[in-house]
Design a protein around this motif. Structure first.
Motif, PDB file in Angstrom:
ATOM      1  N   LYS A 172     -12.650  61.622  24.256  1.00 42.43           N
ATOM      2  CA  LYS A 172     -12.572  60.230  23.833  1.00 42.43           C
ATOM      3  C   LYS A 172     -12.528  59.281  25.033  1.00 42.43           C
ATOM      4  CE  LYS A 172      -7.512  59.993  23.844  1.00 42.43           C
ATOM      5  NZ  LYS A 172      -6.280  59.699  23.092  1.00 42.43           N
ATOM      6  N   SER A 173     -12.582  58.000  24.731  1.00 40.69           N
ATOM      7  CA  SER A 173     -12.369  56.969  25.747  1.00 40.69           C
ATOM      8  C   SER A 173     -11.562  55.834  25.142  1.00 40.69           C
ATOM      9  CB  SER A 173     -13.696  56.435  26.287  1.00 40.69           C
ATOM     10  OG  SER A 173     -14.412  55.757  25.274  1.00 40.69           O
ATOM     11  N   GLN A 174     -10.864  55.112  25.998  1.00 42.34           N
ATOM     12  CA  GLN A 174     -10.122  53.917  25.592  1.00 42.34           C
ATOM     13  C   GLN A 174     -10.702  52.730  26.341  1.00 42.34           C
ATOM     14  OE1 GLN A 174      -6.038  54.933  26.506  1.00 42.34           O
ATOM     15  NE2 GLN A 174      -5.739  55.981  24.557  1.00 42.34           N
ATOM     16  N   GLN A 175     -11.034  51.680  25.606  1.00 41.19           N
ATOM     17  CA  GLN A 175     -11.725  50.538  26.199  1.00 41.19           C
ATOM     18  C   GLN A 175     -11.022  49.227  25.851  1.00 41.19           C
ATOM     19  OE1 GLN A 175     -15.132  51.686  23.987  1.00 41.19           O
ATOM     20  NE2 GLN A 175     -16.295  52.347  25.782  1.00 41.19           N
ATOM     21  N   THR A 176     -10.985  48.347  26.823  1.00 39.63           N
ATOM     22  CA  THR A 176     -10.455  47.006  26.631  1.00 39.63           C
ATOM     23  C   THR A 176     -11.489  46.014  27.144  1.00 39.63           C
ATOM     24  OG1 THR A 176      -8.190  47.784  26.983  1.00 39.63           O
ATOM     25  CG2 THR A 176      -8.566  45.417  27.129  1.00 39.63           C
ATOM     26  N   ILE A 177     -11.829  45.019  26.318  1.00 40.91           N
ATOM     27  CA  ILE A 177     -12.839  44.032  26.685  1.00 40.91           C
ATOM     28  C   ILE A 177     -12.224  42.648  26.737  1.00 40.91           C
ATOM     29  CG2 ILE A 177     -15.051  42.990  26.043  1.00 40.91           C
ATOM     30  CD1 ILE A 177     -15.713  45.522  24.549  1.00 40.91           C
ATOM     31  N   ALA A 200     -15.852  41.603  30.741  1.00 39.66           N
ATOM     32  CA  ALA A 200     -15.113  42.543  31.583  1.00 39.66           C
ATOM     33  C   ALA A 200     -14.627  43.696  30.711  1.00 39.66           C
ATOM     34  CB  ALA A 200     -13.934  41.852  32.252  1.00 39.66           C
ATOM     35  N   LEU A 201     -14.982  44.907  31.089  1.00 42.88           N
ATOM     36  CA  LEU A 201     -14.592  46.103  30.336  1.00 42.88           C
ATOM     37  C   LEU A 201     -13.783  47.020  31.239  1.00 42.88           C
ATOM     38  CD1 LEU A 201     -14.943  48.081  27.841  1.00 42.88           C
ATOM     39  CD2 LEU A 201     -16.848  49.048  29.127  1.00 42.88           C
ATOM     40  N   THR A 202     -12.621  47.430  30.738  1.00 43.75           N
ATOM     41  CA  THR A 202     -11.837  48.479  31.395  1.00 43.75           C
ATOM     42  C   THR A 202     -11.892  49.709  30.512  1.00 43.75           C
ATOM     43  OG1 THR A 202     -10.334  46.868  32.410  1.00 43.75           O
ATOM     44  CG2 THR A 202      -9.560  49.140  32.238  1.00 43.75           C
ATOM     45  N   GLN A 203     -12.245  50.849  31.091  1.00 44.45           N
ATOM     46  CA  GLN A 203     -12.387  52.072  30.295  1.00 44.45           C
ATOM     47  C   GLN A 203     -11.740  53.252  31.005  1.00 44.45           C
ATOM     48  OE1 GLN A 203     -16.065  53.077  28.121  1.00 44.45           O
ATOM     49  NE2 GLN A 203     -16.172  54.956  29.334  1.00 44.45           N
ATOM     50  N   VAL A 204     -10.987  54.032  30.239  1.00 47.08           N
ATOM     51  CA  VAL A 204     -10.467  55.316  30.698  1.00 47.08           C
ATOM     52  C   VAL A 204     -11.146  56.385  29.862  1.00 47.08           C
ATOM     53  CG1 VAL A 204      -8.437  56.756  31.094  1.00 47.08           C
ATOM     54  CG2 VAL A 204      -8.236  54.256  31.229  1.00 47.08           C
ATOM     55  N   SER A 205     -11.798  57.335  30.517  1.00 46.96           N
ATOM     56  CA  SER A 205     -12.502  58.413  29.816  1.00 46.96           C
ATOM     57  C   SER A 205     -11.737  59.717  29.995  1.00 46.96           C
ATOM     58  CB  SER A 205     -13.921  58.573  30.358  1.00 46.96           C
ATOM     59  OG  SER A 205     -14.660  57.377  30.188  1.00 46.96           O
ATOM     60  N   ASP A 208     -12.042  66.762  26.743  1.00 43.51           N
ATOM     61  CA  ASP A 208     -11.603  67.092  25.386  1.00 43.51           C
ATOM     62  C   ASP A 208     -10.187  67.647  25.326  1.00 43.51           C
ATOM     63  OD1 ASP A 208     -12.202  69.533  26.586  1.00 43.51           O
ATOM     64  OD2 ASP A 208     -13.032  70.411  24.759  1.00 43.51           O
ATOM     65  N   ASP A 209      -9.627  68.073  26.483  1.00 40.34           N
ATOM     66  CA  ASP A 209      -8.239  68.540  26.498  1.00 40.34           C
ATOM     67  C   ASP A 209      -7.238  67.421  26.771  1.00 40.34           C
ATOM     68  OD1 ASP A 209      -8.587  67.999  29.187  1.00 40.34           O
ATOM     69  OD2 ASP A 209      -8.194  70.042  29.883  1.00 40.34           O
ATOM     70  N   GLY A 210      -7.741  66.172  26.823  1.00 47.27           N
ATOM     71  CA  GLY A 210      -6.867  65.031  27.023  1.00 47.27           C
ATOM     72  C   GLY A 210      -6.675  64.615  28.466  1.00 47.27           C
ATOM     73  N   THR A 211      -7.323  65.293  29.404  1.00 49.42           N
ATOM     74  CA  THR A 211      -7.200  64.953  30.827  1.00 49.42           C
ATOM     75  C   THR A 211      -8.058  63.736  31.157  1.00 49.42           C
ATOM     76  OG1 THR A 211      -6.879  67.287  31.407  1.00 49.42           O
ATOM     77  CG2 THR A 211      -7.519  65.785  33.182  1.00 49.42           C
ATOM     78  N   PRO A 212      -7.460  62.661  31.685  1.00 52.83           N
ATOM     79  CA  PRO A 212      -8.280  61.512  32.085  1.00 52.83           C
ATOM     80  C   PRO A 212      -9.088  61.850  33.335  1.00 52.83           C
ATOM     81  CG  PRO A 212      -5.978  61.138  32.668  1.00 52.83           C
ATOM     82  CD  PRO A 212      -6.025  62.423  31.900  1.00 52.83           C
ATOM     83  N   PHE A 213     -10.381  61.547  33.313  1.00 58.16           N
ATOM     84  CA  PHE A 213     -11.220  61.920  34.453  1.00 58.16           C
ATOM     85  C   PHE A 213     -11.924  60.730  35.104  1.00 58.16           C
ATOM     86  CE2 PHE A 213     -14.243  62.146  30.921  1.00 58.16           C
ATOM     87  CZ  PHE A 213     -15.381  61.557  31.451  1.00 58.16           C
ATOM     88  N   GLU A 214     -11.836  59.553  34.490  1.00 63.35           N
ATOM     89  CA  GLU A 214     -12.507  58.397  35.092  1.00 63.35           C
ATOM     90  C   GLU A 214     -11.838  57.107  34.627  1.00 63.35           C
ATOM     91  OE1 GLU A 214     -17.136  57.038  35.649  1.00 63.35           O
ATOM     92  OE2 GLU A 214     -16.400  57.213  33.590  1.00 63.35           O
ATOM     93  N   TYR A 215     -11.603  56.208  35.580  1.00 65.81           N
ATOM     94  CA  TYR A 215     -11.088  54.867  35.285  1.00 65.81           C
ATOM     95  C   TYR A 215     -12.093  53.879  35.854  1.00 65.81           C
ATOM     96  CZ  TYR A 215      -8.209  50.653  35.766  1.00 65.81           C
ATOM     97  OH  TYR A 215      -7.722  49.356  35.715  1.00 65.81           O
ATOM     98  N   VAL A 216     -12.652  53.046  34.966  1.00 64.61           N
ATOM     99  CA  VAL A 216     -13.738  52.154  35.374  1.00 64.61           C
ATOM    100  C   VAL A 216     -13.426  50.711  34.997  1.00 64.61           C
ATOM    101  CG1 VAL A 216     -16.226  51.689  35.215  1.00 64.61           C
ATOM    102  CG2 VAL A 216     -15.382  54.010  34.928  1.00 64.61           C
ATOM    103  N   ARG A 217     -13.672  49.815  35.933  1.00 68.82           N
ATOM    104  CA  ARG A 217     -13.615  48.380  35.658  1.00 68.82           C
ATOM    105  C   ARG A 217     -15.034  47.839  35.823  1.00 68.82           C
ATOM    106  NH1 ARG A 217     -10.953  46.295  39.862  1.00 68.82           N
ATOM    107  NH2 ARG A 217     -10.844  48.303  40.936  1.00 68.82           N
TER     108      ARG A 217
END
Length: 232
Positions: A172-177, A200-205, A208-217
């Motif tokens: 999954k990903s979590q996004q804030t715009i 402006a989008l902030t996203q944490v990807s 599938d095991d719940g480990t965050p692997f990318e933080y993007v602005r």
């Protein structure tokens, strides 16, 4: 009461959204449009210039002003790479790497990537393109431990595909715009005017095991990219 050029801007945009103008159509001359809207050519030019800056219209030297190519769309559900989004709409994705550094994470990266302050991330700045048109400027941080075996090119050009090719499953990903205006550096990267409205989008990807692997602005040109929601 809205200024005349804003009302004309809104009317032309509505006609485009309603399909009265098609992608690639050439606008009538400034003289004809100013007569149609009963305004001066200067007022008409203000409206057209604003639409050009938003990426809705495009000027072609020696030819005229045309309805610009359709915007890239992202459906706000699941996690999809920018490359795949662009390809799915028949456009050619590409990117320009601005910077690429191995650094200790900042406070936001520590929080969103669930890592220690003394660990390392790869932080990169990129401009992403669709059909050679700049769409987004992004700053991405990835925990070094996840991508240490991979070549720099594999990370900067097709990161999600590299992960999947090496046995990772994207979750999954979590996004804030939010809305903001472009500063000078961002405007230069995206070929827009300083102070122009952007998304402006902030996203944490996550894997599938719940480990965050990318933080993007990311900062998107609103006239060239749009998000839409789909509910089941």
């Amino acid at each position: 009461m809205l200024p005349a050029y804003i009302r004309i801007h809104d009317q032309i945009k509505k006609e485009i959204d309603d399909g009265l103008w098609k992608i690639g159509d050439r606008l009538p001359s400034e003289r004809d449009l100013s007569d149609h809207f009963a305004v001066s050519r200067m007022t008409l030019r203000q409206a057209v210039t604003l639409l050009v800056e938003e990426g809705i219209l495009e000027r072609r030297v020696g030819s005229g002003t045309y309805i610009a190519s359709s915007r890239v769309q992202e459906k706000m559900r699941g996690t999809t790479s920018f490359t795949e989004i662009v390809k799915s709409q028949g456009k050619k994705p590409s990117s320009k790497l601005i910077s690429y550094h191995r650094v200790h994470p900042n406070d936001r990266e520590v929080k969103h990537l669930d890592i220690q302050p003394n660990s390392y991330v790869i932080r990169m700045e990129r401009v992403r393109f669709a059909d050679d048109i700049p769409v987004v400027f992004e700053v991405a941080a990835v925990p070094e431990r996840i991508i240490k075996p991979f070549a720099k090119k594999d990370i900067t050009e097709h990161f999600f595909q590299t992960l999947m090719d090496n046995g990772f499953t994207i979750g999954k990903s979590q996004q804030t715009i939010s809305a903001k205006v472009a500063d000078q550096a961002t405007a230069d990267y995206l070929d827009i005017s300083k102070g122009q409205a952007i998304l402006a989008l902030t996203q944490v990807s996550y894997l599938d095991d719940g480990t965050p692997f990318e933080y993007v602005r990311s900062q998107y040109v609103g006239g060239r990219f749009e998000f839409y929601l789909e509910n089941n």
